[in-house]
Design a protein around this motif. Structure first.
Motif, PDB file in Angstrom:
ATOM      1  N   HIS A 233      52.113  32.577  27.906  1.00 43.17           N
ATOM      2  CA  HIS A 233      51.541  33.514  28.873  1.00 43.17           C
ATOM      3  C   HIS A 233      51.174  32.894  30.216  1.00 43.17           C
ATOM      4  N   HIS A 234      50.968  31.586  30.261  1.00 40.98           N
ATOM      5  CA  HIS A 234      50.460  30.975  31.495  1.00 40.98           C
ATOM      6  C   HIS A 234      51.324  29.843  32.026  1.00 40.98           C
ATOM      7  N   SER A 235      51.664  28.884  31.168  1.00 44.80           N
ATOM      8  CA  SER A 235      52.393  27.715  31.663  1.00 44.80           C
ATOM      9  C   SER A 235      53.326  27.148  30.605  1.00 44.80           C
ATOM     10  N   ALA A 236      54.472  26.681  31.087  1.00 45.42           N
ATOM     11  CA  ALA A 236      55.440  25.977  30.247  1.00 45.42           C
ATOM     12  C   ALA A 236      55.879  24.759  31.050  1.00 45.42           C
ATOM     13  N   VAL A 237      55.540  23.573  30.540  1.00 46.66           N
ATOM     14  CA  VAL A 237      55.910  22.351  31.249  1.00 46.66           C
ATOM     15  C   VAL A 237      56.841  21.533  30.378  1.00 46.66           C
ATOM     16  N   HIS A 238      57.757  20.842  31.042  1.00 48.62           N
ATOM     17  CA  HIS A 238      58.802  20.104  30.335  1.00 48.62           C
ATOM     18  C   HIS A 238      58.873  18.701  30.910  1.00 48.62           C
ATOM     19  N   LEU A 239      58.789  17.697  30.042  1.00 50.59           N
ATOM     20  CA  LEU A 239      58.934  16.306  30.460  1.00 50.59           C
ATOM     21  C   LEU A 239      60.204  15.748  29.846  1.00 50.59           C
TER      22      LEU A 239
ATOM     23  N   SER B 190      55.016   3.026  34.592  1.00 47.41           N
ATOM     24  CA  SER B 190      54.702   1.973  33.619  1.00 47.41           C
ATOM     25  C   SER B 190      53.281   2.030  33.068  1.00 47.41           C
ATOM     26  N   ASP B 191      52.346   2.532  33.828  1.00 50.66           N
ATOM     27  CA  ASP B 191      50.962   2.558  33.359  1.00 50.66           C
ATOM     28  C   ASP B 191      50.518   3.933  32.860  1.00 50.66           C
ATOM     29  N   ILE B 192      51.473   4.812  32.606  1.00 54.26           N
ATOM     30  CA  ILE B 192      51.155   6.143  32.073  1.00 54.26           C
ATOM     31  C   ILE B 192      51.417   6.136  30.561  1.00 54.26           C
ATOM     32  N   ALA B 193      50.437   6.581  29.786  1.00 54.46           N
ATOM     33  CA  ALA B 193      50.636   6.720  28.335  1.00 54.46           C
ATOM     34  C   ALA B 193      51.525   7.936  28.097  1.00 54.46           C
TER      35      ALA B 193
ATOM     36  N   LEU C  43      55.491  21.825  26.635  1.00 51.77           N
ATOM     37  CA  LEU C  43      54.102  22.161  26.308  1.00 51.77           C
ATOM     38  C   LEU C  43      53.867  23.588  26.779  1.00 51.77           C
ATOM     39  N   PHE C  44      53.517  24.456  25.847  1.00 55.15           N
ATOM     40  CA  PHE C  44      53.316  25.870  26.146  1.00 55.15           C
ATOM     41  C   PHE C  44      51.830  26.211  26.177  1.00 55.15           C
TER      42      PHE C  44
ATOM     43  N   VAL D 143      48.587  17.597  21.622  1.00 57.12           N
ATOM     44  CA  VAL D 143      48.589  18.490  22.785  1.00 57.12           C
ATOM     45  C   VAL D 143      47.898  17.805  23.955  1.00 57.12           C
ATOM     46  N   ALA D 144      46.755  17.174  23.710  1.00 56.10           N
ATOM     47  CA  ALA D 144      46.016  16.489  24.784  1.00 56.10           C
ATOM     48  C   ALA D 144      46.829  15.329  25.363  1.00 56.10           C
ATOM     49  N   LEU D 145      47.475  14.531  24.495  1.00 60.07           N
ATOM     50  CA  LEU D 145      48.313  13.436  24.978  1.00 60.07           C
ATOM     51  C   LEU D 145      49.411  13.962  25.884  1.00 60.07           C
ATOM     52  N   CYS D 146      50.108  14.994  25.443  1.00 56.84           N
ATOM     53  CA  CYS D 146      51.219  15.537  26.223  1.00 56.84           C
ATOM     54  C   CYS D 146      50.746  16.165  27.528  1.00 56.84           C
ATOM     55  N   ALA D 147      49.643  16.879  27.482  1.00 56.25           N
ATOM     56  CA  ALA D 147      49.112  17.490  28.706  1.00 56.25           C
ATOM     57  C   ALA D 147      48.709  16.414  29.711  1.00 56.25           C
ATOM     58  N   THR D 148      48.030  15.398  29.249  1.00 59.18           N
ATOM     59  CA  THR D 148      47.601  14.307  30.129  1.00 59.18           C
ATOM     60  C   THR D 148      48.800  13.559  30.689  1.00 59.18           C
ATOM     61  N   ALA D 149      49.765  13.263  29.837  1.00 58.57           N
ATOM     62  CA  ALA D 149      50.968  12.554  30.287  1.00 58.57           C
ATOM     63  C   ALA D 149      51.718  13.370  31.326  1.00 58.57           C
ATOM     64  N   PHE D 150      51.910  14.651  31.056  1.00 53.65           N
ATOM     65  CA  PHE D 150      52.657  15.469  32.010  1.00 53.65           C
ATOM     66  C   PHE D 150      51.949  15.514  33.359  1.00 53.65           C
ATOM     67  N   GLU D 151      50.664  15.754  33.355  1.00 51.79           N
ATOM     68  CA  GLU D 151      49.938  15.865  34.629  1.00 51.79           C
ATOM     69  C   GLU D 151      49.946  14.550  35.398  1.00 51.79           C
ATOM     70  N   ALA D 152      49.873  13.417  34.695  1.00 52.13           N
ATOM     71  CA  ALA D 152      49.930  12.113  35.365  1.00 52.13           C
ATOM     72  C   ALA D 152      51.309  11.907  36.002  1.00 52.13           C
ATOM     73  N   VAL D 153      52.350  12.273  35.284  1.00 51.05           N
ATOM     74  CA  VAL D 153      53.707  12.167  35.827  1.00 51.05           C
ATOM     75  C   VAL D 153      53.851  13.110  37.019  1.00 51.05           C
TER      76      VAL D 153
END
Length: 174
Positions: free
Chosen positions: A16-22, A112-115, A123-124, A152-162
């Motif tokens: 309903h709000h966001s779909a992000v793809h890494l 290199s420094d992003i988990a 991530l939906f 979910v938290a790992l993926c959300a944090t990783a995507f936003e850092a990227v």
């Protein structure tokens, strides 16, 4: 016996709000695009501009999701100099953007420094992750879906850092 994961279409329809793809691979071996990639390598870039071809269903799906308010963002971590496959993806990205996706590129040296999780993912709505598994030669090895809060938290944090570091498509030259 493990339950079969929902299809991507089902997951996006429930979004309903966001779909992000890494994306983190420098090459994919997706059978459905093999002929287009071979033609592109031979100098025929028509598939990269073709709204009615193989990518039509995807572009229509993006338009539909964005039309109902889903923000779709895609980030690609790439090695430089980029592979021929990444050049192929880059050449086709304007169609994704016109359909409604926002796309950015991050040189791998700047990541290199992003988990990061070990696999590409969608991530939906910051609530469920769909990992895309691939074989060593880049063929699809099927998805894995989880709503585990830590994943979910790992993926959300990783995507936003990227995303924060990545270069918008219009400014990234291959």
């Amino acid at each position: 016996m493990p339950q079969k994961p929902p299809s991507f279409a089902e997951q996006l329809a429930d979004c309903h709000h966001s779909a992000v793809h890494l994306e983190m691979r420098d090459a994919y071996g997706i059978a459905a695009e093999a002929d287009e990639f071979a033609a592109w390598l031979a100098g025929d870039d028509s598939s990269r501009r073709d709204w009615g071809g193989r990518r039509k269903a995807w572009l229509d799906t993006v338009r539909e999701a964005v039309g109902r308010g889903v923000v779709m963002r895609r980030a690609r971590i790439v090695s430089e100099p980029v592979s021929e496959y990444i050049r192929f993806e880059h050449a086709g990205t304007p169609l994704n953007i016109t359909a409604g996706e926002d796309v950015r590129w991050l040189p791998r040296r700047r990541a290199s420094d992003i988990a990061l999780p070990g696999n590409d993912f969608w991530l939906f709505d910051n609530r469920v992750v769909r990992f895309n598994h691939f074989t060593g030669d880049g063929a699809s090895a099927g998805p894995e879906v989880t709503d585990d809060p830590a994943v979910v938290a790992l993926c959300a944090t990783a995507f936003e850092a990227v995303w924060e570091r990545a270069v918008p498509h219009a400014e990234y030259h291959v």
